[in-house]
Design a protein around this motif. Structure first.
Motif, PDB file in Angstrom:
ATOM      1  N   ALA A  19       0.831  -1.208   0.000  1.00  0.00           N
ATOM      2  CA  ALA A  19       0.000   0.000   0.000  1.00  0.00           C
ATOM      3  C   ALA A  19       0.864   1.256   0.000  1.00  0.00           C
ATOM      4  CB  ALA A  19      -0.938  -0.008   1.208  1.00  0.00           C
ATOM      5  N   VAL A  20       1.946   1.243   0.750  1.00  0.00           N
ATOM      6  CA  VAL A  20       2.857   2.389   0.804  1.00  0.00           C
ATOM      7  C   VAL A  20       3.525   2.590  -0.556  1.00  0.00           C
ATOM      8  CG1 VAL A  20       5.042   3.176   1.797  1.00  0.00           C
ATOM      9  CG2 VAL A  20       3.229   2.301   3.286  1.00  0.00           C
ATOM     10  N   ALA A  21       3.916   1.486  -1.197  1.00  0.00           N
ATOM     11  CA  ALA A  21       4.617   1.566  -2.484  1.00  0.00           C
ATOM     12  C   ALA A  21       3.743   2.130  -3.598  1.00  0.00           C
ATOM     13  CB  ALA A  21       5.150   0.192  -2.869  1.00  0.00           C
ATOM     14  N   VAL A  22       2.426   2.038  -3.459  1.00  0.00           N
ATOM     15  CA  VAL A  22       1.534   2.613  -4.468  1.00  0.00           C
ATOM     16  C   VAL A  22       1.756   4.120  -4.557  1.00  0.00           C
ATOM     17  CG1 VAL A  22      -0.880   3.105  -5.015  1.00  0.00           C
ATOM     18  CG2 VAL A  22      -0.207   0.808  -4.327  1.00  0.00           C
ATOM     19  N   ASP A  23       1.848   4.779  -3.405  1.00  0.00           N
ATOM     20  CA  ASP A  23       2.042   6.228  -3.379  1.00  0.00           C
ATOM     21  C   ASP A  23       3.505   6.647  -3.398  1.00  0.00           C
ATOM     22  OD1 ASP A  23      -0.707   6.773  -3.296  1.00  0.00           O
ATOM     23  OD2 ASP A  23      -0.756   6.561  -1.117  1.00  0.00           O
ATOM     24  N   TYR A  24       4.379   5.789  -2.908  1.00  0.00           N
ATOM     25  CA  TYR A  24       5.803   6.132  -2.782  1.00  0.00           C
ATOM     26  C   TYR A  24       6.650   4.974  -3.309  1.00  0.00           C
ATOM     27  CZ  TYR A  24       3.620   9.502   0.315  1.00  0.00           C
ATOM     28  OH  TYR A  24       2.814  10.478   0.826  1.00  0.00           O
ATOM     29  N   ALA A  25       6.691   4.854  -4.634  1.00  0.00           N
ATOM     30  CA  ALA A  25       7.360   3.717  -5.277  1.00  0.00           C
ATOM     31  C   ALA A  25       8.840   3.631  -4.916  1.00  0.00           C
ATOM     32  CB  ALA A  25       7.191   3.796  -6.786  1.00  0.00           C
ATOM     33  N   VAL A  26       9.530   4.758  -4.869  1.00  0.00           N
ATOM     34  CA  VAL A  26      10.963   4.732  -4.554  1.00  0.00           C
ATOM     35  C   VAL A  26      11.173   4.243  -3.118  1.00  0.00           C
ATOM     36  CG1 VAL A  26      13.061   6.123  -4.354  1.00  0.00           C
ATOM     37  CG2 VAL A  26      11.476   6.517  -6.242  1.00  0.00           C
ATOM     38  N   LEU A  27      10.326   4.667  -2.205  1.00  0.00           N
ATOM     39  CA  LEU A  27      10.405   4.182  -0.825  1.00  0.00           C
ATOM     40  C   LEU A  27      10.174   2.670  -0.795  1.00  0.00           C
ATOM     41  CD1 LEU A  27      10.590   4.571   2.243  1.00  0.00           C
ATOM     42  CD2 LEU A  27       8.137   5.108   2.222  1.00  0.00           C
ATOM     43  N   GLY A  28       9.190   2.208  -1.535  1.00  0.00           N
ATOM     44  CA  GLY A  28       8.923   0.766  -1.598  1.00  0.00           C
ATOM     45  C   GLY A  28      10.125  -0.018  -2.068  1.00  0.00           C
ATOM     46  N   ARG A  29      10.829   0.513  -3.078  1.00  0.00           N
ATOM     47  CA  ARG A  29      12.027  -0.181  -3.587  1.00  0.00           C
ATOM     48  C   ARG A  29      13.184  -0.105  -2.600  1.00  0.00           C
ATOM     49  NH1 ARG A  29      10.149   2.274  -8.323  1.00  0.00           N
ATOM     50  NH2 ARG A  29      11.723   3.907  -8.214  1.00  0.00           N
ATOM     51  N   ARG A  30      13.216   0.911  -1.763  1.00  0.00           N
ATOM     52  CA  ARG A  30      14.276   1.034  -0.753  1.00  0.00           C
ATOM     53  C   ARG A  30      14.063   0.037   0.387  1.00  0.00           C
ATOM     54  NH1 ARG A  30      17.779   5.343   0.877  1.00  0.00           N
ATOM     55  NH2 ARG A  30      17.618   5.992  -1.285  1.00  0.00           N
ATOM     56  N   LEU A  31      12.798  -0.320   0.640  1.00  0.00           N
ATOM     57  CA  LEU A  31      12.485  -1.235   1.733  1.00  0.00           C
ATOM     58  C   LEU A  31      12.575  -2.699   1.325  1.00  0.00           C
ATOM     59  CD1 LEU A  31       9.423   0.633   3.284  1.00  0.00           C
ATOM     60  CD2 LEU A  31      11.819   0.728   4.010  1.00  0.00           C
ATOM     61  N   ARG A  32      12.186  -3.002   0.071  1.00  0.00           N
ATOM     62  CA  ARG A  32      12.189  -4.392  -0.392  1.00  0.00           C
ATOM     63  C   ARG A  32      12.945  -4.524  -1.700  1.00  0.00           C
ATOM     64  NH1 ARG A  32       6.156  -6.606  -0.013  1.00  0.00           N
ATOM     65  NH2 ARG A  32       5.659  -4.638  -1.006  1.00  0.00           N
ATOM     66  N   ASP A  33      13.503  -5.708  -1.900  1.00  0.00           N
ATOM     67  CA  ASP A  33      14.253  -5.945  -3.129  1.00  0.00           C
ATOM     68  C   ASP A  33      13.305  -6.376  -4.252  1.00  0.00           C
ATOM     69  OD1 ASP A  33      13.714  -8.686  -2.802  1.00  0.00           O
ATOM     70  OD2 ASP A  33      15.696  -9.128  -1.986  1.00  0.00           O
ATOM     71  N   GLU A  34      13.877  -6.718  -5.400  1.00  0.00           N
ATOM     72  CA  GLU A  34      13.071  -7.064  -6.579  1.00  0.00           C
ATOM     73  C   GLU A  34      12.260  -8.343  -6.398  1.00  0.00           C
ATOM     74  OE1 GLU A  34      17.146  -8.426  -6.564  1.00  0.00           O
ATOM     75  OE2 GLU A  34      16.433  -6.383  -6.734  1.00  0.00           O
ATOM     76  N   THR A  35      12.611  -9.174  -5.420  1.00  0.00           N
ATOM     77  CA  THR A  35      11.834 -10.389  -5.151  1.00  0.00           C
ATOM     78  C   THR A  35      10.722 -10.139  -4.139  1.00  0.00           C
ATOM     79  OG1 THR A  35      13.196 -11.180  -3.307  1.00  0.00           O
ATOM     80  CG2 THR A  35      13.901 -11.800  -5.551  1.00  0.00           C
ATOM     81  N   GLY A  36      10.694  -8.943  -3.562  1.00  0.00           N
ATOM     82  CA  GLY A  36       9.683  -8.618  -2.561  1.00  0.00           C
ATOM     83  C   GLY A  36      10.137  -8.839  -1.130  1.00  0.00           C
ATOM     84  N   ALA A  37      11.357  -9.356  -0.962  1.00  0.00           N
ATOM     85  CA  ALA A  37      11.887  -9.599   0.386  1.00  0.00           C
ATOM     86  C   ALA A  37      12.385  -8.290   0.997  1.00  0.00           C
ATOM     87  CB  ALA A  37      13.033 -10.601   0.324  1.00  0.00           C
ATOM     88  N   LEU A  38      12.335  -8.212   2.318  1.00  0.00           N
ATOM     89  CA  LEU A  38      12.901  -7.050   3.006  1.00  0.00           C
ATOM     90  C   LEU A  38      14.387  -6.971   2.704  1.00  0.00           C
ATOM     91  CD1 LEU A  38      11.681  -6.806   6.708  1.00  0.00           C
ATOM     92  CD2 LEU A  38      11.407  -5.141   4.900  1.00  0.00           C
ATOM     93  N   ARG A  39      14.853  -5.796   2.428  1.00  0.00           N
ATOM     94  CA  ARG A  39      16.300  -5.635   2.230  1.00  0.00           C
ATOM     95  C   ARG A  39      16.999  -5.908   3.559  1.00  0.00           C
ATOM     96  NH1 ARG A  39      17.597  -3.953  -2.707  1.00  0.00           N
ATOM     97  NH2 ARG A  39      15.986  -2.916  -3.924  1.00  0.00           N
ATOM     98  N   ARG A  40      18.188  -6.442   3.510  1.00  0.00           N
ATOM     99  CA  ARG A  40      18.848  -6.886   4.741  1.00  0.00           C
ATOM    100  C   ARG A  40      19.198  -5.741   5.669  1.00  0.00           C
ATOM    101  NH1 ARG A  40      24.079  -8.222   1.517  1.00  0.00           N
ATOM    102  NH2 ARG A  40      25.169  -6.312   1.976  1.00  0.00           N
ATOM    103  N   PHE A  41      19.317  -4.515   5.160  1.00  0.00           N
ATOM    104  CA  PHE A  41      19.641  -3.376   6.019  1.00  0.00           C
ATOM    105  C   PHE A  41      18.393  -2.659   6.528  1.00  0.00           C
ATOM    106  CE2 PHE A  41      19.900  -2.083   1.575  1.00  0.00           C
ATOM    107  CZ  PHE A  41      18.985  -1.043   1.536  1.00  0.00           C
ATOM    108  N   VAL A  42      17.216  -3.211   6.241  1.00  0.00           N
ATOM    109  CA  VAL A  42      15.957  -2.623   6.712  1.00  0.00           C
ATOM    110  C   VAL A  42      15.387  -3.518   7.803  1.00  0.00           C
ATOM    111  CG1 VAL A  42      13.586  -2.057   6.075  1.00  0.00           C
ATOM    112  CG2 VAL A  42      15.450  -1.508   4.513  1.00  0.00           C
TER     113      VAL A  42
END
Length: 106
Positions: A49-72
């Motif tokens: 839901a957050v990524a719908v409005d803030y796509a760049v934030l969504g990509r910063r939180l999760r990787d291309e597979t949808g998993a949480l990035r390890r530094f988040v």
């Protein structure tokens, strides 16, 4: 509660996503994002839901597979979601979800 027309209304339940200052520019400068929720939702659907409005934030939180990035790290009531059910961890309206981004330096 009533609105100007005299009809009754109730506030929509929300889940609050609290962002660290380093991520706030990716959310229009906001430190808190409120997402309406009628009942429990998973952390994954909250981030969707957050990524719908803030796509760049969504990509910063999760990787291309949808998993949480390890530094988040994401916490609900002081518990890190990786120690619970990961992205399948449920959040209920009224809860706050805290995002912490690890910062490396040398």
């Amino acid at each position: 509660m009533s609105c100007a027309s005299g009809r009754q209304w109730w506030p929509v339940p929300e889940i609050l996503l609290l962002l660290p200052s380093v991520l706030q520019p990716l959310a229009g400068g906001q430190s808190v994002l409120a997402t309406p929720a009628d009942g429990p939702v998973t952390v994954a659907s909250l981030l969707d839901a957050v990524a719908v409005d803030y796509a760049v934030l969504g990509r910063r939180l999760r990787d291309e597979t949808g998993a949480l990035r390890r530094f988040v790290n994401i916490y609900i009531d002081g518990d890190e979601v990786r120690r619970l059910h990961g992205l399948d961890t449920e959040v209920v309206p009224g809860q706050e979800v805290l995002v912490i981004q690890s910062v490396a330096g040398g």
